[in-house]
Design an enzyme around this catalytic site. Structure first.
Site, PDB file in Angstrom:
ATOM      1  N   ASN A 165      20.822  52.234 -11.523  1.00 41.64           N
ATOM      2  CA  ASN A 165      20.669  53.698 -11.537  1.00 41.64           C
ATOM      3  C   ASN A 165      21.993  54.449 -11.690  1.00 41.64           C
ATOM      4  O   ASN A 165      22.041  55.506 -12.323  1.00 41.64           O
ATOM      5  CB  ASN A 165      19.902  54.168 -10.296  1.00 41.64           C
ATOM      6  CG  ASN A 165      20.633  53.880  -9.006  1.00 41.64           C
ATOM      7  OD1 ASN A 165      21.305  52.874  -8.876  1.00 41.64           O
ATOM      8  ND2 ASN A 165      20.510  54.775  -8.058  1.00 41.64           N
ATOM      9  N   GLY A 241      20.958  47.542  -3.906  1.00 38.66           N
ATOM     10  CA  GLY A 241      19.719  47.366  -4.661  1.00 38.66           C
ATOM     11  C   GLY A 241      18.530  47.599  -3.768  1.00 38.66           C
ATOM     12  O   GLY A 241      18.631  48.272  -2.737  1.00 38.66           O
ATOM     13  N   THR A 245      14.895  42.752  -2.469  1.00 36.53           N
ATOM     14  CA  THR A 245      15.980  41.896  -2.968  1.00 36.53           C
ATOM     15  C   THR A 245      17.034  41.688  -1.890  1.00 36.53           C
ATOM     16  O   THR A 245      17.572  40.591  -1.733  1.00 36.53           O
ATOM     17  CB  THR A 245      16.647  42.521  -4.214  1.00 36.53           C
ATOM     18  OG1 THR A 245      15.651  43.055  -5.062  1.00 36.53           O
ATOM     19  CG2 THR A 245      17.471  41.510  -4.973  1.00 36.53           C
ATOM     20  N   CYS A 297      19.134  56.494  -4.832  1.00 32.30           N
ATOM     21  CA  CYS A 297      18.635  56.001  -3.539  1.00 32.30           C
ATOM     22  C   CYS A 297      18.571  57.124  -2.517  1.00 32.30           C
ATOM     23  O   CYS A 297      17.794  57.070  -1.576  1.00 32.30           O
ATOM     24  CB  CYS A 297      19.530  54.877  -3.034  1.00 32.30           C
ATOM     25  SG  CYS A 297      21.262  55.380  -2.937  1.00 32.30           S
ATOM     26  N   GLU A 477      29.735  51.318   3.719  1.00 33.40           N
ATOM     27  CA  GLU A 477      30.778  51.348   2.689  1.00 33.40           C
ATOM     28  C   GLU A 477      31.587  52.627   2.885  1.00 33.40           C
ATOM     29  O   GLU A 477      31.311  53.418   3.769  1.00 33.40           O
ATOM     30  CB  GLU A 477      30.137  51.340   1.296  1.00 33.40           C
ATOM     31  CG  GLU A 477      29.353  50.064   1.010  1.00 33.40           C
ATOM     32  CD  GLU A 477      28.877  49.974  -0.436  1.00 33.40           C
ATOM     33  OE1 GLU A 477      28.451  51.008  -0.983  1.00 33.40           O
ATOM     34  OE2 GLU A 477      28.937  48.879  -1.011  1.00 33.40           O
TER      35      GLU A 477
END
Ligand code: NAP
Length: 500
Positions: A165, A241, A245, A297, A477
């Site tokens: 994305n 992701g 996953t 997201c 992050e």
């Protein structure tokens, strides 16, 4: 659809571009020689081919990264900083080329790629290139008996896996801190959107990044992603992701005790209180719901509106969404382009049907867009769609759609909306619209998520921690968090006297 290396293909007389792996400083095809067709979402046709790599290519890339690690990890922060700054400059010098490639590859409006995606990738490199020049380390004196000081070492070979994305934006968000802290890396972009990673490899060659410091292996998650997460010599995995996953990545990395950072899906609430300034809340909610065709997201796909302003807000929101210009992503005036793939288009359609089955009422959108232009007649275009009348616990309000669909739900008070907002498996972000500071603070404290925006959305400062709770991820992050993730701490304890 896989093609063998060397087979000639052309579209309208134009040679189809091959995007190869970047391993040990060289552009190389997959060892199998296979390629995957890369589809342009706006046209539904293949316009390039990407290396269809597998575990053998990952093995070669890991060897290259391991070979480069001793020298790279021992360079000074100043040297690594200069290297990353020249990559940033290399991207900036070719900004228009990068923006066009990102728009063609993803279906996003070129203006978005030019003003958000690529500048942010440049900023990611500059941010971490300079952050490492200003770090501090801790020291502790133990009752006059010993001096402790903490060293931070790079982890080793980092595995970096990213989605389609925000291709370069998210890839650089991992590559920059990994390399800045002295790691070498294997990066795997989504095979749906490999173009800007291919251009980044060119920039790394142009700027003479030492071979093996960054390796990019293209291909599917099933072959390349799994090989990276399971490789015993890959010391840490930074993954962005989907939640399903992410679970597989965690399972694969766990037996090796790898450090793992997981940035996963979201089903984020936008909460509009009666005191909100509707002049900013209405466009804010529309942008939060539909930016990048709803494929962020952080998109606010569940809009909760206080009952006393629900009618007025809904009318104004529909009027605002009607003005969003849907069009060819390469058209400068386009605000809403194509979805990334046919699968994503079908998934979005299926959720409109599900909403109807669950008793929802379509307020706007809900049907595939009429043909945009000749070039785009087979593209994956779906309009911004607003749905109302659904309970908070129905599937449409619980599952991540990752497309341009948002629901509207009235609420009566703070406690009720905080409960509803928290009532999904996800916990990534939220936006809260209110002029009441106390309310903003109470509601922010009560929301279960990693980021709350008050009277704004997607305002990003790269120093702040970024990540999710619950099914939205593990770890953080951004800023110091990223520098910590990509390093291991080591305490050195030195006795201060012989008597110890
Ligand atoms: P995805 O299907 O989970 O894929 C993400 C990446 O993982 C791709 O490169 C994919 O390769 C690879 N992959 C697939 N299976 C793998 C496996 N078993 N092992 C290792 N790697 C594997 O997600 P997506 O559809 O590309 O992206 C959409 C999702 O990303 C949404 O859920 C969205 O919310 C989330 N996202 C989260 C953030 C965040 O910061 N929290 C940011 C952006 C997006 P393939 O392309 O071959 O499948």
């Amino acid at each position: 659809m896989a093609f063998k290396c060397g087979r000639t293909r052309s579209h309208g007389g134009v040679q189809v571009k091959h995007i190869n792996n970047f391993i040990a400083g060289e552009m190389v095809p997959a060892q199998s020689g296979a390629y995957l067709a890369n589809i342009e979402p706006a046209t539904g046709t293949a316009y390039s081919e990407v290396a269809d790599s597998d575990a053998a290519d990952v093995g070669t890339a890991v060897n290259a990264a391991r070979a480069a690690f001793p020298a790279w990890s021992q360079t000074t922060a100043a040297v690594r900083s200069r290297r990353l700054l020249s990559i940033a400059q290399g991207i900036e010098n070719r900004l228009e080329e990068f923006a066009r490639a990102e728009s063609i590859d993803t279906g996003k409006p070129i203006s978005l790629a030019r003003n958000l995606d690529i500048p942010r990738a440049i900023q990611n490199f500059r941010f971490f290139a300079t952050a490492i020049l200003h770090t501090q380390s801790a020291a502790h004196v133990t009752d006059g008996a010993a001096l402790n000081y903490t060293l931070r070492h790079p982890v080793g070979v980092a595995g970096l896996i990213t989605p389609w994305n925000l291709p370069l934006y998210l890839l650089s968000w991992k590559i920059a801190p990994a390399l800045a802290t002295g790691n070498t890396a294997i990066a795997k972009p989504s095979e749906l959107t490999p173009m800007t990673a291919g251009l980044l490899a060119e920039v790394c060659q142009e700027t003479e990044l030492p071979p093996g410091v960054l390796n990019i292996v293209h291909g599917t998650g099933a072959k390349v992603g799994t090989a990276i997460t399971a490789h015993p010599q890959v010391a840490c995995i930074s993954f962005t992701g989907g939640t399903v996953t992410g679970k597989r990545v965690a399972q694969s990395a766990a037996p090796h005790f790898k450090k793992v950072s997981l940035e996963l899906g979201g089903k984020n609430p936008t909460i509009v209180f009666k005191s909100a300034d509707l002049a900013s809340a209405v466009p804010g909610a529309a942008r939060a719901a539909f930016a990048n065709q709803g494929q962020v997201c952080l998109c606010g796909s569940r809009i909760f509106v206080q009952a006393s302003i629900y009618e007025e807000f809904t009318e104004r929101l529909v009027a605002s969404v009607q003005k969003i210009r849907i069009g060819d992503p390469l058209d400068e005036s386009t605000q809403h382009g194509a979805l990334v793939s046919h699968a994503q288009f079908e998934k979005t359609m299926s959720y409109v049907q599900l909403a109807k089955d669950e008793g929802g009422e379509l307020l706007y959108g809900g049907q595939p867009c009429p043909t945009i232009n000749d070039r785009c007649q087979n593209g994956f275009f779906f309009p911004p769609t607003l749905i109302t009348g659904l309970p908070a616990d129905c599937r449409v309000n619980q599952e991540e759609i990752f497309g341009p669909i948002a629901t509207l739900t009235p609420f009566s008070n703070e406690a009720e909306v905080v409960d509803a907002a928290n009532g999904t498996p996800y916990g990534l972000s939220a936006s809260v619209w209110t002029q009441d500071l106390g309310q903003a603070q109470r509601v922010s404290a009560g929301l279960e998520c990693g980021t709350v925006w008050v009277n704004c959305w997607l305002t990003r400062d790269l120093r702040v921690p970024f990540g999710g709770v619950k099914a939205s991820g593990v770890g953080r992050e951004g800023g110091a968090e990223a520098l910590r993730f990509f390093t291991e701490s080591k305490n050195v304890c030195i006795a201060m006297s012989d008597s110890s």
